[in-house]
Design an enzyme around this catalytic site. Structure first.
Site, PDB file in Angstrom:
ATOM      1  N   HIS A 106       0.846  -1.200   0.000  1.00  0.00           N
ATOM      2  CA  HIS A 106       0.000   0.000   0.000  1.00  0.00           C
ATOM      3  C   HIS A 106       0.878   1.246   0.000  1.00  0.00           C
ATOM      4  CE1 HIS A 106       0.945   0.210   4.278  1.00  0.00           C
ATOM      5  NE2 HIS A 106       0.518  -1.032   4.422  1.00  0.00           N
TER       6      HIS A 106
HETATM    7  P1  TYD Z   1      -1.619  -2.781   7.503  1.00  0.00           P
HETATM    8  O1  TYD Z   1      -1.211  -1.343   7.600  1.00  0.00           O
HETATM    9  O2  TYD Z   1      -2.266  -3.227   6.226  1.00  0.00           O
HETATM   10  O3  TYD Z   1      -0.363  -3.722   7.800  1.00  0.00           O
HETATM   11  P2  TYD Z   1       1.035  -3.870   7.014  1.00  0.00           P
HETATM   12  O4  TYD Z   1       1.240  -2.679   6.156  1.00  0.00           O
HETATM   13  O5  TYD Z   1       2.039  -3.980   8.096  1.00  0.00           O
HETATM   14  O6  TYD Z   1       0.979  -5.139   6.227  1.00  0.00           O
HETATM   15  O7  TYD Z   1      -2.559  -3.109   8.741  1.00  0.00           O
HETATM   16  C1  TYD Z   1      -2.991  -4.432   9.023  1.00  0.00           C
HETATM   17  C2  TYD Z   1      -4.266  -4.333   9.867  1.00  0.00           C
HETATM   18  O8  TYD Z   1      -3.990  -3.727  11.125  1.00  0.00           O
HETATM   19  C3  TYD Z   1      -5.367  -3.513   9.207  1.00  0.00           C
HETATM   20  O9  TYD Z   1      -6.607  -4.162   9.471  1.00  0.00           O
HETATM   21  C4  TYD Z   1      -5.341  -2.206   9.934  1.00  0.00           C
HETATM   22  C5  TYD Z   1      -4.809  -2.564  11.309  1.00  0.00           C
HETATM   23  N1  TYD Z   1      -3.965  -1.486  11.884  1.00  0.00           N
HETATM   24  C6  TYD Z   1      -4.450  -0.763  12.971  1.00  0.00           C
HETATM   25  O10 TYD Z   1      -5.571  -0.985  13.455  1.00  0.00           O
HETATM   26  N2  TYD Z   1      -3.652   0.223  13.506  1.00  0.00           N
HETATM   27  C7  TYD Z   1      -2.425   0.498  13.009  1.00  0.00           C
HETATM   28  O11 TYD Z   1      -1.719   1.407  13.524  1.00  0.00           O
HETATM   29  C8  TYD Z   1      -1.957  -0.250  11.869  1.00  0.00           C
HETATM   30  C9  TYD Z   1      -0.603   0.018  11.264  1.00  0.00           C
HETATM   31  C10 TYD Z   1      -2.754  -1.236  11.345  1.00  0.00           C
END
Ligand code: TYD
Length: 140
Positions: free
Chosen positions: A50
């Site tokens: 992303h």
């Molecule tokens: P995501 O940002 O997609 O993870 P990564 O980039 O590390 O693969 O987030 C994964 C899940 O966690 C998504 O459902 C959103 C949640 N999340 C939170 O609730 N708070 C946060 O600070 C972050 C980074 C993610």
């Protein structure tokens, strides 16, 4: 890539162990609003996938190592993080993917904003469209 750079934090050596510190708006180039970390990551997992509209981040490998692949819509770059005092600053509008986690790796992320799902580009197409719109705006 202008929107990405490595940041080296101070390291206080001591026979009892090394110490590194983080100070918002000093050795991190923004006010820190959030810290999160990835751990228990399977070695074949891929995180990220992303980009962000406004969020700036600095990513550290507190333990172990992993790879960060970056794409700003024009150039691609990759970094391997493995030193806990070296962070990778990623500005807004950079697509990132994180993989090749070593066993027991801990990925800590220092973030400029609170969590906001609205701040994400979750598809590469949406990200590229936003970059193209910004470019057209700056040309018109
Ligand atoms: P995501 O940002 O997609 O993870 P990564 O980039 O590390 O693969 O987030 C994964 C899940 O966690 C998504 O459902 C959103 C949640 N999340 C939170 O609730 N708070 C946060 O600070 C972050 C980074 C993610």
């Amino acid at each position: 890539m202008e929107s990405v750079r490595l940041i080296e934090l101070p390291q206080i050596h001591d026979p009892r162990g090394d110490l590194t510190f983080i100070e918002g708006e000093r050795n991190i180039p923004f006010l820190i609003r959030r810290v999160y970390y990835l751990y228990n990551v399977p070695v074949d997992a891929e995180r990220g996938g992303h980009a962000h509209k406004n969020l700036k981040q600095v990513i550290f490998a507190l333990s172990g190592s992993f790879r960060i692949k970056l794409n700003d819509g024009r150039k691609i770059e990759e970094y391997w993080l493995r030193d806990p005092k070296i962070g990778l600053f990623i500005d807004r509008l950079v697509w990132r993917e994180i993989d090749c986690f070593s066993q027991g790796a801990v990925c800590m992320v220092i973030a400029s904003e609170f969590y906001d799902e609205e701040d994400y580009f979750r598809t590469y197409d949406d990200f590229l469209k936003a970059k193209a719109d910004l470019k057209n705006d700056s040309l018109s």
